[in-house]
Design an enzyme around this catalytic site. Structure first.
Site, PDB file in Angstrom:
ATOM      1  N   GLU A 123       0.916  -1.144   0.073  1.00 58.90           N
ATOM      2  CA  GLU A 123      -0.091  -0.056  -0.004  1.00 58.90           C
ATOM      3  C   GLU A 123       0.965   1.240   0.099  1.00 58.90           C
ATOM      4  O   GLU A 123       2.024   1.165   0.266  1.00 58.90           O
ATOM      5  CB  GLU A 123      -0.833   0.014   1.327  1.00 58.90           C
ATOM      6  CG  GLU A 123      -1.701  -1.277   1.588  1.00 58.90           C
ATOM      7  CD  GLU A 123      -2.212  -1.277   2.850  1.00 58.90           C
ATOM      8  OE1 GLU A 123      -2.814  -0.303   3.425  1.00 58.90           O
ATOM      9  OE2 GLU A 123      -2.237  -2.303   3.485  1.00 58.90           O
ATOM     10  N   LYS A 137       2.356   4.722   1.569  1.00 59.36           N
ATOM     11  CA  LYS A 137       2.388   5.067   2.945  1.00 59.36           C
ATOM     12  C   LYS A 137       2.236   6.762   2.997  1.00 59.36           C
ATOM     13  O   LYS A 137       3.050   7.455   2.689  1.00 59.36           O
ATOM     14  CB  LYS A 137       3.958   4.979   3.641  1.00 59.36           C
ATOM     15  CG  LYS A 137       4.134   5.517   5.028  1.00 59.36           C
ATOM     16  CD  LYS A 137       5.596   5.205   5.369  1.00 59.36           C
ATOM     17  CE  LYS A 137       5.547   5.566   6.830  1.00 59.36           C
ATOM     18  NZ  LYS A 137       5.187   6.758   7.127  1.00 59.36           N
ATOM     19  N   ASP A 173       1.553  10.433   4.108  1.00 60.71           N
ATOM     20  CA  ASP A 173       2.413  11.198   5.175  1.00 60.71           C
ATOM     21  C   ASP A 173       1.305  12.060   5.643  1.00 60.71           C
ATOM     22  O   ASP A 173       0.989  13.173   5.372  1.00 60.71           O
ATOM     23  CB  ASP A 173       3.290  11.926   4.224  1.00 60.71           C
ATOM     24  CG  ASP A 173       4.329  12.736   5.287  1.00 60.71           C
ATOM     25  OD1 ASP A 173       4.361  12.376   6.496  1.00 60.71           O
ATOM     26  OD2 ASP A 173       4.953  13.754   4.786  1.00 60.71           O
ATOM     27  N   TYR A 194      -6.141   2.160   6.677  1.00 61.42           N
ATOM     28  CA  TYR A 194      -5.378   0.804   6.115  1.00 61.42           C
ATOM     29  C   TYR A 194      -5.496  -0.289   7.171  1.00 61.42           C
ATOM     30  O   TYR A 194      -4.793  -1.240   6.830  1.00 61.42           O
ATOM     31  CB  TYR A 194      -3.966   1.497   6.336  1.00 61.42           C
ATOM     32  CG  TYR A 194      -3.547   2.118   7.814  1.00 61.42           C
ATOM     33  CD1 TYR A 194      -3.305   1.374   9.017  1.00 61.42           C
ATOM     34  CD2 TYR A 194      -3.101   3.494   7.708  1.00 61.42           C
ATOM     35  CE1 TYR A 194      -3.153   1.772  10.099  1.00 61.42           C
ATOM     36  CE2 TYR A 194      -2.842   3.886   9.302  1.00 61.42           C
ATOM     37  CZ  TYR A 194      -2.738   3.105  10.163  1.00 61.42           C
ATOM     38  OH  TYR A 194      -2.256   3.563  11.433  1.00 61.42           O
ATOM     39  N   LYS A 237      10.607   3.237   2.869  1.00 63.66           N
ATOM     40  CA  LYS A 237      10.735   4.516   2.460  1.00 63.66           C
ATOM     41  C   LYS A 237      11.466   5.043   1.362  1.00 63.66           C
ATOM     42  O   LYS A 237      12.674   4.195   1.012  1.00 63.66           O
ATOM     43  CB  LYS A 237      11.236   5.227   3.633  1.00 63.66           C
ATOM     44  CG  LYS A 237      10.204   5.124   5.028  1.00 63.66           C
ATOM     45  CD  LYS A 237      10.587   6.070   6.151  1.00 63.66           C
ATOM     46  CE  LYS A 237       9.450   6.005   7.163  1.00 63.66           C
ATOM     47  NZ  LYS A 237       9.830   7.107   8.209  1.00 63.66           N
ATOM     48  N   CYS A 274      28.858  41.373  13.102  1.00 67.58           N
ATOM     49  CA  CYS A 274      27.633  41.271  12.670  1.00 67.58           C
ATOM     50  C   CYS A 274      27.130  41.818  11.434  1.00 67.58           C
ATOM     51  O   CYS A 274      27.553  43.085  11.294  1.00 67.58           O
ATOM     52  CB  CYS A 274      26.481  41.713  13.884  1.00 67.58           C
ATOM     53  SG  CYS A 274      24.694  41.922  13.193  1.00 67.58           S
ATOM     54  N   CYS A 333      24.595  45.151  12.673  1.00 66.43           N
ATOM     55  CA  CYS A 333      25.012  46.176  13.409  1.00 66.43           C
ATOM     56  C   CYS A 333      26.588  46.300  13.883  1.00 66.43           C
ATOM     57  O   CYS A 333      26.934  47.270  14.676  1.00 66.43           O
ATOM     58  CB  CYS A 333      24.081  46.035  14.871  1.00 66.43           C
ATOM     59  SG  CYS A 333      24.807  44.495  15.613  1.00 66.43           S
ATOM     60  N   CYS A 376      25.246  37.213  17.447  1.00 68.54           N
ATOM     61  CA  CYS A 376      25.398  38.572  17.346  1.00 68.54           C
ATOM     62  C   CYS A 376      25.261  39.039  18.955  1.00 68.54           C
ATOM     63  O   CYS A 376      24.320  38.783  19.496  1.00 68.54           O
ATOM     64  CB  CYS A 376      24.302  39.362  16.306  1.00 68.54           C
ATOM     65  SG  CYS A 376      24.608  41.141  16.765  1.00 68.54           S
ATOM     66  N   CYS A 399      20.882  45.534  17.735  1.00 65.97           N
ATOM     67  CA  CYS A 399      21.233  45.005  16.380  1.00 65.97           C
ATOM     68  C   CYS A 399      19.540  45.315  15.692  1.00 65.97           C
ATOM     69  O   CYS A 399      18.535  44.775  16.376  1.00 65.97           O
ATOM     70  CB  CYS A 399      21.416  43.463  16.475  1.00 65.97           C
ATOM     71  SG  CYS A 399      21.475  42.855  14.780  1.00 65.97           S
TER      72      CYS A 399
END
Length: 589
Positions: free
Chosen positions: A116, A118, A120, A228, A317, A413, A416, A431, A437
Site C-alpha cells: 500500500e 504510505k 504522510d 489501512y 521509505k 554582525c 549592527c 551577534c 542590532c
C-alpha cells in the site's frame, strides 16, 4: 571521548525531544529522514550492547510508539494497542524483513504480500460502537491517545454511521488523516496574506488542524481520511487476508487507497516500489514510501507483534530526490535570538516541483563538515520531501575546484557590526548586539506583539519598522510609553488610527501569563510549552527563579528546553527587562 553507554543515553534524549516536537507540538526540528537515521543508530547500538540497556520498558524510544499527548486535549485509551511500523531504507533492509518473516513463521512456500501507499499524515483510530462513531483518537503513545472526535466529525470522508452488513459491534478503524497538496498551498497562501501561522508541510498542517480547539477551523481545512486496517474488539475475525479486511472497510463506507497491490516475491515488491516512486509526483497528496504487509491473517497472528510494531509489516521509505547545482555565494542572516545563519545562494534548481535557490547551512560546523567553498558544485536534496539541504560537494576529475573560494565567517554582525561570539561547541554563532542590532530588534518586537503574544492590532511589522526608524522604540517597553503626538507624525497614520493603536496598547497591558512567556521569545518555547510553564508555576516570579530540578518534573520539557529556560532567566539583562516590563502590564488568570 564518549562511552557507548553515554552515546546511547544521548541518542535516547535527542529522539525523545524530537519525537515530542513532531508528534505533540506538530513543530518538527529535523526531517523524517534525519529522525529515522537517529533511531536506526540507536537500534544498532542497543542490539550490539544489550548489557547496557536499562531494564525499564519506556526507558528507550525504540520501545515506545509516538510521543507525549498534547496537554490541552483529553485522552482516551485505545481498546487495542495502536502500534507504529518498522522501517526499511534500502533493498538490503527490506530483504532482511522478508528473511525474518520466513524464518519466524517457518513457512517455505511463497508468502503473499499486500503493498500500500504510505500516506504522510497523522495516524488516527476511529472507534465505532454498533456502527456509530464513538471516538476519534490520535495514536499518542500507542496505548492512550488524544480525543479529537469533534474535529474528526468535520472530515467528510469519516462517516458518523457505517453502512453495509456484518459490522462488528465494537470496531477500531485505523488510518491516516492528511491534506491534499492543493488544499495545503491554498491554506498557507491564506495564512500568509493574513499574517497567520504557516505550516512547513502538509503533515504538520493536517495534525495542527485536527487538534484545533475550534472545530469550525478544522472543517475549513478540508482534511481527508484513508483507512489501512481495523481491529475487532471482543469478536471473531472471519476475514482470511488483509486485502479482504480493506474491502470490508470500503463496503462500510470508509475510503481506502486505490493503489494497493498483491505481490509474491521481493522482485515484485521492488517493481511496485519503483513504480510508485516515479509516479508519486502525480499524486495529489504526499507519500513517503510504501507499506508492505503479510496478506494472510493466519501468518500475521503467527508472527505477532513486538512492543513497538507488528512483525508482519514494514514501511519501505523513499530516499530523498537529489540534484546537482552550483553554489554561487553565501550570505549571513541574523535571527531573532541573534543566531548567525549562513545561507547558500544556489543556481536555481527544481526538486519535486519546488524551485530551490536558497538553502540554510546552519552553522560553521556544517560548512566544515561538508568542506564547502563558494563556486563548488553540490548535491542538493529535499530531505523528507520538505527541507532543502546540501548533502555533499561534487569532487571528480570532470569538475574543477580551482575557482572555488573559501567561505569566510564574519567576525562582526553584518547588520549592527557588533562582535560575533560562539556560545557552544555545536558551531552556532551569535551577534552580541541584542536589541541594538536592527535585525534582532525588528524580529523580537514582531514576535513580542504577535497574535500569540501581546496581540496588539495595528502594531504589525510595518508599523514597528516605522517606529524604529523614528527612534521611538528599541525594546517592547518603549511601546507602552508611546504618546499620541509621536504617532500622528508618522506617514499614513492619522489621529483616528493613532488613538485606536493607543487603545489597543492599553488593552494589551492585561495579559495572560502564557502569552507573556511566549512573547519573551525564549529559544524553543512555543505556544504549547508556554502554557505548560504557566499552568505549572502560575507566577512569573517563580518562573524567573526556576531551577533545573523544577523543570525536570514537567512532562513535555526535555533537557534542551530546560537549559534554554535556565539560561534565559540567568541573564541579568533579561531579568532587568522583565522587571521593567512588569511596571507597565498586569498579568491576569
Amino acid at each position: 571521548m564518549k562511552s557507548t553507554k553515554d552515546k546511547i543515553i544521548l541518542l535516547r534524549k535527542k529522539i525523545f525531544y524530537y519525537a515530542y516536537l513532531y508528534y505533540t507540538l506538530d513543530a518538527p526540528l529535523i526531517s523524517d529522514y534525519e529522525y529515522d537515521e537517529l533511531m536506526k543508530q540507536l537500534q544498532e547500538l542497543e542490539q550490539k550492547n544489550k548489557n547496557l540497556l536499562i531494564p525499564i520498558a519506556n526507558s528507550s524510544p525504540t520501545n515506545i510508539v509516538g510521543s507525549i499527548n498534547h496537554p490541552e486535549l483529553k485522552t482516551v485509551t485505545h481498546l487495542t494497542s495502536m502500534l507504529s511500523l518498522d522501517n526499511a531504507f534500502n533493498r538490503e533492509d527490506y530483504l532482511k524483513f522478508e528473511k525474518k518473516i520466513y524464518k519466524l513463521s517457518g513457512i517455505i512456500n511463497s508468502i503473499e504480500l499486500c503493498c500500500e501507499l504510505k500516506i504522510d499524515g497523522l495516524a488516527l483510530s476511529l472507534l465505532y460502537k454498533q456502527g456509530k462513531l464513538k471516538y476519534a483518537i490520535t495514536r499518542g503513545d500507542g496505548k492512550v491517545g488524544e480525543n479529537v472526535t469533534v474535529n474528526a466529525m468535520t472530515i467528510k470522508s469519516i462517516p458518523l454511521i457505517l453502512n453495509g452488513e456484518n459490522i462488528p459491534p465494537v470496531l477500531e478503524i485505523r488510518g491516516e488523516v492528511f491534506m491534499k497538496k492543493y488544499d495545503f498551498i491554498k491554506m498557507n497562501t491564506y495564512a500568509k496574506n493574513y499574517k497567520d501561522k504557516l505550516f512547513s508541510n502538509s503533515r504538520n498542517a493536517a495534525a495542527g488542524s485536527l487538534r484545533q480547539k475550534d472545530s469550525t477551523i478544522s472543517a475549513q481545512r478540508n482534511l481527508m481520511f484513508c483507512a489501512y486496517g481495523y481491529n475487532i474488539v471482543n469478536g471473531i475475525e472471519d476475514s482470511t487476508t488483509h486485502l479482504e479486511k480493506l474491502n470490508k472497510i470500503k463496503n462500510w463506507g470508509i475510503p481506502i487507497s486505490n493503489h494497493t497491490v498483491l505481490c509474491n516475491s521481493s522482485q515484485e515488491v521492488f517493481s511496485y516500489f519503483n513504480k510508485i516512486k516515479h509516479h508519486r509526483i502525480l499524486l495529489d497528496f504526499n507519500i513517503d514510501g510504501i507499506v508492505v504487509k503479510v496478506n494472510s491473517i493466519k501468518i500475521q497472528n503467527l508472527l505477532g507483534n513486538s512492543s513497538r510494531y507488528p512483525r508482519w509489516a514494514i514501511a519501505f521509505k523513499f530516499k530523498s530526490i537529489e540534484k546537482v547545482t552550483k553554489l554561487l555565494n553565501v550570505d549571513f542572516q541574523v535571527g531573532r535570538t541573534g543566531v548567525i545563519t549562513p545561507i547558500a545562494r544556489l543556481k536555481p534548481i527544481e526538486i519535486s516541483g519546488v524551485k530551490i535557490s536558497n538553502v540554510s547551512l546552519y552553522n560553521k560546523n556544517e560548512i566544515k563538515k561538508i568542506g564547502l567553498c563558494i563556486g563548488d558544485y553540490v548535491t542538493v536534496s529535499r530531505v523528507g520531501d520538505v527541507i532543502p539541504k546540501i548533502i555533499n560537494v561534487i569532487s571528480s576529475s570532470h569538475i574543477s575546484r580551482s575557482n572555488s573560494k573559501k567561505i569566510i565567517f564574519p567576525k562582526d554582525c553584518p547588520i549592527c557590526h557588533s562582535l560575533i561570539i560562539q556560545k557552544s561547541k555545536l558551531g552556532n554563532s551569535y551577534c552580541s548586539g541584542g536589541f541594538k542590532c536592527l535585525a534582532q530588534c525588528q524580529q523580537s518586537l514582531n514576535h513580542f506583539f504577535s497574535k500569540k503574544g501581546f496581540n496588539i492590532k495595528g502594531l504589525g511589522p510595518k508599523m514597528i519598522n516605522k517606529l524604529i526608524d523614528f527612534d521611538y522604540i528599541s525594546t517592547p517597553v518603549d511601546v507602552f510609553r508611546l504618546k499620541i503626538k509621536q504617532l500622528i507624525i508618522l506617514k499614513d497614520v492619522g489621529l483616528h488610527s493613532a488613538n485606536n493603536l493607543l487603545k489597543e496598547i492599553d488593552r494589551s497591558r492585561h495579559i495572560k501569563l502564557n502569552q507573556l512567556i511566549y512573547a519573551l521569545g525564549i529559544v524553543g518555547i512555543g505556544e504549547v510549552t508556554a502554557k505548560l510553564l504557566s499552568m505549572y508555576f502560575n507566577d512569573i516570579h517563580r518562573i524567573m527563579e526556576v531551577q533545573l530540578w523544577d523543570l525536570k518534573k514537567i512532562s513535555g520539557i526535555g533537557p534542551i528546553l530546560a537549559n534554554n529556560i535556565i539560561m534565559f532567566f540567568n541573564d541579568k539583562r533579561n531579568n532587568k527587562f522583565i522587571k521593567c516590563l512588569l511596571n507597565h502590564i498586569h498579568i491576569i488568570n
